[in-house]
Motif scaffolding. Structure first.
Motif, PDB file in Angstrom:
ATOM      1  N   SER A 258       0.771  -1.297   0.034  1.00 38.87           N
ATOM      2  CA  SER A 258      -0.047  -0.070  -0.044  1.00 38.87           C
ATOM      3  C   SER A 258       1.037   1.161   0.142  1.00 38.87           C
ATOM      4  O   SER A 258       2.180   1.074   0.348  1.00 38.87           O
ATOM      5  N   ARG A 259       0.273   2.411  -0.404  1.00 33.91           N
ATOM      6  CA  ARG A 259       0.929   3.528  -0.386  1.00 33.91           C
ATOM      7  C   ARG A 259       0.039   4.574   0.377  1.00 33.91           C
ATOM      8  O   ARG A 259      -1.237   4.603   0.585  1.00 33.91           O
ATOM      9  N   ARG A 260       0.676   5.434   1.264  1.00 29.90           N
ATOM     10  CA  ARG A 260       0.026   6.398   2.406  1.00 29.90           C
ATOM     11  C   ARG A 260       0.478   7.626   2.180  1.00 29.90           C
ATOM     12  O   ARG A 260       1.791   7.894   2.033  1.00 29.90           O
ATOM     13  N   TRP A 261      -0.401   8.620   2.263  1.00 28.10           N
ATOM     14  CA  TRP A 261       0.097   9.919   2.487  1.00 28.10           C
ATOM     15  C   TRP A 261      -0.916  10.739   3.492  1.00 28.10           C
ATOM     16  O   TRP A 261      -1.927  10.521   3.758  1.00 28.10           O
ATOM     17  N   SER A 262      -0.184  11.713   4.590  1.00 31.36           N
ATOM     18  CA  SER A 262      -0.796  12.344   5.408  1.00 31.36           C
ATOM     19  C   SER A 262      -1.480  13.661   4.837  1.00 31.36           C
ATOM     20  O   SER A 262      -0.844  14.053   3.740  1.00 31.36           O
ATOM     21  N   PRO A 263      -2.506  14.443   4.975  1.00 31.61           N
ATOM     22  CA  PRO A 263      -2.850  15.472   4.761  1.00 31.61           C
ATOM     23  C   PRO A 263      -1.728  16.738   4.517  1.00 31.61           C
ATOM     24  O   PRO A 263      -1.739  17.297   3.393  1.00 31.61           O
ATOM     25  N   ALA A 264      -0.836  16.417   5.346  1.00 27.96           N
ATOM     26  CA  ALA A 264       0.123  17.415   5.357  1.00 27.96           C
ATOM     27  C   ALA A 264       1.200  17.150   4.079  1.00 27.96           C
ATOM     28  O   ALA A 264       2.076  18.000   3.749  1.00 27.96           O
ATOM     29  N   ASP A 265       1.161  15.942   3.873  1.00 26.63           N
ATOM     30  CA  ASP A 265       1.875  15.550   2.618  1.00 26.63           C
ATOM     31  C   ASP A 265       1.330  15.994   1.103  1.00 26.63           C
ATOM     32  O   ASP A 265       2.341  15.744   0.217  1.00 26.63           O
ATOM     33  N   LEU A 266       0.276  16.298   1.129  1.00 32.97           N
ATOM     34  CA  LEU A 266      -0.323  16.684  -0.182  1.00 32.97           C
ATOM     35  C   LEU A 266      -0.606  18.078  -0.286  1.00 32.97           C
ATOM     36  O   LEU A 266      -0.860  18.770   0.745  1.00 32.97           O
ATOM     37  N   ASP A 267      -0.522  18.634  -1.562  1.00 32.06           N
ATOM     38  CA  ASP A 267      -0.800  19.936  -2.107  1.00 32.06           C
ATOM     39  C   ASP A 267      -2.159  20.108  -2.345  1.00 32.06           C
ATOM     40  O   ASP A 267      -2.866  21.260  -2.147  1.00 32.06           O
ATOM     41  N   SER A 268      -2.807  19.134  -3.185  1.00 33.99           N
ATOM     42  CA  SER A 268      -4.278  19.134  -3.712  1.00 33.99           C
ATOM     43  C   SER A 268      -4.722  17.952  -4.098  1.00 33.99           C
ATOM     44  O   SER A 268      -3.728  16.914  -4.360  1.00 33.99           O
ATOM     45  N   ALA A 269      -5.883  18.067  -4.409  1.00 34.28           N
ATOM     46  CA  ALA A 269      -6.558  16.795  -4.826  1.00 34.28           C
ATOM     47  C   ALA A 269      -7.716  17.009  -5.907  1.00 34.28           C
ATOM     48  O   ALA A 269      -8.230  18.003  -5.898  1.00 34.28           O
ATOM     49  N   ARG A 270      -7.840  16.140  -6.827  1.00 29.18           N
ATOM     50  CA  ARG A 270      -8.900  16.623  -8.018  1.00 29.18           C
ATOM     51  C   ARG A 270      -9.385  15.189  -8.548  1.00 29.18           C
ATOM     52  O   ARG A 270      -8.584  14.113  -8.560  1.00 29.18           O
ATOM     53  N   ALA A 271     -10.289  15.230  -9.264  1.00 30.79           N
ATOM     54  CA  ALA A 271     -10.956  14.092 -10.250  1.00 30.79           C
ATOM     55  C   ALA A 271     -10.471  14.378 -11.773  1.00 30.79           C
ATOM     56  O   ALA A 271     -10.796  15.667 -12.051  1.00 30.79           O
ATOM     57  N   GLU A 272     -10.204  13.461 -12.227  1.00 29.18           N
ATOM     58  CA  GLU A 272      -9.493  13.819 -13.689  1.00 29.18           C
ATOM     59  C   GLU A 272      -9.905  12.443 -14.686  1.00 29.18           C
ATOM     60  O   GLU A 272      -9.510  11.533 -14.237  1.00 29.18           O
ATOM     61  N   LEU A 273     -10.311  12.752 -15.754  1.00 26.49           N
ATOM     62  CA  LEU A 273     -10.380  11.778 -16.702  1.00 26.49           C
ATOM     63  C   LEU A 273      -9.132  11.390 -17.393  1.00 26.49           C
ATOM     64  O   LEU A 273      -8.473  12.103 -17.857  1.00 26.49           O
TER      65      LEU A 273
END
Length: 337
Positions: A258-273
């Motif tokens: 598995s791969r894991r990221w905490s919210p502090a590790d992320l800059d943004s999230a989006r849905a993309e086709l």
């Protein structure tokens, strides 16, 4: 959940069920073929009748070559039909129990057939068959292991509590004190799952044929099947979870690796086709877009890390997962946390 309220229910990808079904079909057909082919391929080197039962270490029972090939095949067909009926009429925990039974009995029968062929090989009479010892233990242990692993892979999962409140569409809903937002989704590619099953059967043939004495063992034959089968299986399905701890993506039937990221590790999230052509193919792909886990066509959940790297995974309801992640990212970045 230890505290708080589960708000989002898990979404299941229909392909997961189709993949398991086609995998079971491939496994059933492969085991049936092995049970008949092992003694038939060695017929010119076997006595007829041949020893099929041992008392202690010495043979004390026999069958004709035809019966020795068809009897275990008949037992296997009865089990397969029973499993199909259990699935059709939804008897008990058909998905987990029957899958484990098919795996365990398939390994046990093919292992026993291999031992019988090996014991009778190049003997003039069935009474001269080699004694049975450690050969009996190996198929039993392997069958038990196969059954346990299959049960862990296909056992029924616990759904969200019946009283859970469904999460609203984007933007993510605000939470009251004591509430906890959770988003779960999963997807599977039945063709990749089927391919993993076929590769596993190839590995089984590569082990059983030398064990029966029909051919010499070759690492060059076995290793490609043994290594590629679990890789394809892990790339065939994903389980994605978004909680207050961040994003978790589990691969394969066990959700591992598995791969894991905490919210502090992320800059943004989006849905993309995204399409397989854009990702570079099916499965776990790395190209100019970043890393993409392409299990099925359509919308992907895409996250950008603080380091500027992108990771995408194709799952249902990606918009809601992205909305929840962005809410968590904003909360982690705020001074109050």
């Amino acid at each position: 959940m230890t505290d708080g309220k589960l708000i989002a229910k898990e979404r299941r990808e229909p392909g997961a069920g189709r993949g398991a079904l086609w995998g079971a079909v491939a496994w059933s057909a492969g085991v049936l073929a092995l049970l008949i082919a092992l003694p038939w391929a060695a017929r010119h080197r076997l006595p007829d009748p041949l020893a099929t039962h041992w008392s202690g270490r010495d043979p004390d029972g026999s069958m004709s070559l035809t019966a020795a090939a068809l009897f275990p095949a008949g037992v296997w067909l009865v089990l397969v039909l029973a499993a199909a009926a259990a699935r059709r009429f939804r008897v008990g925990t058909a998905g987990g129990a029957t899958g484990a039974a098919l795996a365990a009995v398939g390994v046990l029968l093919t292992g026993a057939q291999t031992s019988i062929v090996h014991a009778n090989l190049d003997r003039a009479r069935w009474q001269e068959a080699a004694p049975m010892g450690f050969e009996v233990v190996v198929p039993v242990v392997a069958a038990g292991l196969a059954g346990v692993l299959t049960w862990l892979a296909v056992r029924p999962r616990v759904d969200a509590p019946t009283g859970a409140r469904p999460a609203a569409r984007i933007p993510a809903p605000a939470t009251a004190p004591g509430e906890q937002l959770v988003w779960l989704s999963q997807a599977a590619n039945p063709w990749l799952q089927l391919g993993a099953c076929v590769l596993a059967l190839g590995a089984l043939v590569g082990v059983l044929a030398p064990a029966s004495g029909l051919m010499g063992f070759s690492w060059a034959t076995v290793v490609p099947f043994v290594t590629t089968s679990p890789i394809v299986l892990c790339s065939a399905s994903v389980k994605v979870r978004v909680t207050a701890q961040g994003l978790s993506v589990g691969f394969g039937p066990f959700g591992w690796p598995s791969r894991r990221w905490s919210p502090a590790d992320l800059d943004s999230a989006r849905a993309e086709l995204r399409t397989p052509a854009q990702a570079g193919g099916w499965g776990y792909r790395v190209n100019g877009l970043g890393t993409t886990v392409m299990v099925r066509r359509g919308v992907c959940l895409v996250v950008r890390t603080r380091r500027g790297r992108e990771f995408a995974v194709s799952v249902d309801d990606a918009e809601r997962g992205a909305a929840l992640l962005n809410s968590l990212i904003a909360r982690s970045a705020s001074p109050t946390g």
